[in-house]
Design a protein around this motif. Sequence first.
Motif, PDB file in Angstrom:
ATOM      1  N   ILE A 117       2.520   1.671  -9.656  1.00 13.18           N
ATOM      2  CA  ILE A 117       2.918   3.081  -9.492  1.00 13.18           C
ATOM      3  C   ILE A 117       2.044   3.834  -8.491  1.00 13.18           C
ATOM      4  CG2 ILE A 117       4.048   3.275 -11.745  1.00 13.18           C
ATOM      5  CD1 ILE A 117       1.628   4.903 -12.690  1.00 13.18           C
ATOM      6  N   VAL A 118       0.815   3.363  -8.260  1.00 12.99           N
ATOM      7  CA  VAL A 118      -0.035   4.090  -7.303  1.00 12.99           C
ATOM      8  C   VAL A 118      -0.531   3.175  -6.168  1.00 12.99           C
ATOM      9  CG1 VAL A 118      -1.920   5.719  -6.968  1.00 12.99           C
ATOM     10  CG2 VAL A 118      -0.880   5.553  -9.227  1.00 12.99           C
ATOM     11  N   GLY A 119      -1.412   2.236  -6.497  1.00 12.18           N
ATOM     12  CA  GLY A 119      -2.107   1.486  -5.446  1.00 12.18           C
ATOM     13  C   GLY A 119      -1.188   0.786  -4.459  1.00 12.18           C
ATOM     14  N   LYS A 120      -0.250  -0.026  -4.982  1.00  8.62           N
ATOM     15  CA  LYS A 120       0.591  -0.808  -4.060  1.00  8.62           C
ATOM     16  C   LYS A 120       1.504   0.067  -3.202  1.00  8.62           C
ATOM     17  CE  LYS A 120       0.895  -4.970  -6.827  1.00  8.62           C
ATOM     18  NZ  LYS A 120       1.854  -5.651  -7.694  1.00  8.62           N
ATOM     19  N   PRO A 121       2.275   0.995  -3.805  1.00 14.39           N
ATOM     20  CA  PRO A 121       3.113   1.831  -2.927  1.00 14.39           C
ATOM     21  C   PRO A 121       2.288   2.695  -1.966  1.00 14.39           C
ATOM     22  CG  PRO A 121       3.289   2.569  -5.227  1.00 14.39           C
ATOM     23  CD  PRO A 121       2.551   1.274  -5.233  1.00 14.39           C
ATOM     24  N   MET A 122       1.092   3.098  -2.420  1.00 11.19           N
ATOM     25  CA  MET A 122       0.224   3.888  -1.526  1.00 11.19           C
ATOM     26  C   MET A 122      -0.123   3.088  -0.278  1.00 11.19           C
ATOM     27  SD  MET A 122      -1.457   6.888  -1.664  1.00 11.19           S
ATOM     28  CE  MET A 122      -0.709   7.172  -0.090  1.00 11.19           C
ATOM     29  N   ALA A 123      -0.434   1.802  -0.504  1.00  6.94           N
ATOM     30  CA  ALA A 123      -0.801   0.940   0.626  1.00  6.94           C
ATOM     31  C   ALA A 123       0.373   0.835   1.605  1.00  6.94           C
ATOM     32  CB  ALA A 123      -1.196  -0.437   0.114  1.00  6.94           C
ATOM     33  N   LEU A 124       1.585   0.664   1.081  1.00  5.17           N
ATOM     34  CA  LEU A 124       2.757   0.552   1.960  1.00  5.17           C
ATOM     35  C   LEU A 124       2.979   1.843   2.738  1.00  5.17           C
ATOM     36  CD1 LEU A 124       5.250  -1.241  -0.457  1.00  5.17           C
ATOM     37  CD2 LEU A 124       4.233  -2.196   1.612  1.00  5.17           C
TER      38      LEU A 124
END
Length: 286
Positions: free
Chosen positions: A170-177
């Motif tokens: 919900i935060v880290g992975k989509p933030m990276a994208l």
Amino acid sequence: MALLIDGKKIAQDMVGEIKAESEKLGIKPGLVVILVGEDPASAVYVRNKEKDCEKAGFYHKTYRLAASTTQDELLLVIKDIEKDCNVHGLIVQLPLPKHINEEIIINAIPENKDADCFNPSNVGRLMTKKKGDSPLLIAPCTPAGIVELLDRYNISIAGKNVAIVGRSNIVGKPMALMMLNRDATVTICHSKTKNLGEVLKQADIVITAVGVAKLIKKEMLKDNCVVIDVGMNRLKTGELVGDVDFEDVKCKVYAITPVPGGVGPMTRAMLLKNTLMMAKRQKGCE
Ligand code: NDP
């Protein structure tokens, strides 16, 4: 003292802008929240979402379902909401009781009403977005709120070294994208990262979504970097603090989000924005 990035103020501005845009278009976006069980933190989040909807002039409804609700019963409620044309956005408040499979429920949220952008089809669009593509209709609320904050404070992203601590869906992975889509050079850190401080010291922008109070200290940061603190950690004293030791780092960094009053209100504002965007699409306004 660092520049304080005032998420509360920006979120208030956004709610006003969303209300004005809906009124101008003559549409009443509708948001439904489903809460299963009596998790006290979730109950507070849901009440805040109801207040936001009121302020923005949205139609809203909350289903407060018993903790004993079965997965099949929950799926039926979602099916009914899918058919309701007054509802443009739906969120199922997580966590769900243990006997319900979160993945199955997230997959059942209709793509075109997925206000939190959790459905894998919507996440996939974020993943496959290419340079030059038109902007996505919706994006996951917390990372989208962070991009909005940086933009509104004229903090450029392109070409920057961005370090993200945390790799949740919900935060880290989509933030990276999203940072990659904005031309940043991105490093993702997690609990197995060696020498976290050495990695963070290379970063112009540090985004933390960990859930460990005051983990990040000034010696781990580069001078004049920008710090975005997503963490929300309740101390035994009752105080709410972030993942960053605010008092320790505030004189070293260029800008920082406070906790509370930084990322949290922006997450909620982006939920309204996603709902407006989906209402516009469903009403044929774009
Ligand atoms: P998760 O628990 O799903 O993920 C936490 C991440 O932090 C994991 O990737 C974990 O690594 C990593 N991590 C844990 N300990 C360390 C460590 N010592 N060093 C480096 N990395 C570590 O959390 P969420 O993403 O759901 O939430 C993170 C925080 O953000 C929480 O405090 C939550 O309350 C808050 N939050 C705030 C929101 C807001 O709107 N303000 C919205 C969503 C969350 P690994 O993968 O290896 O286990």
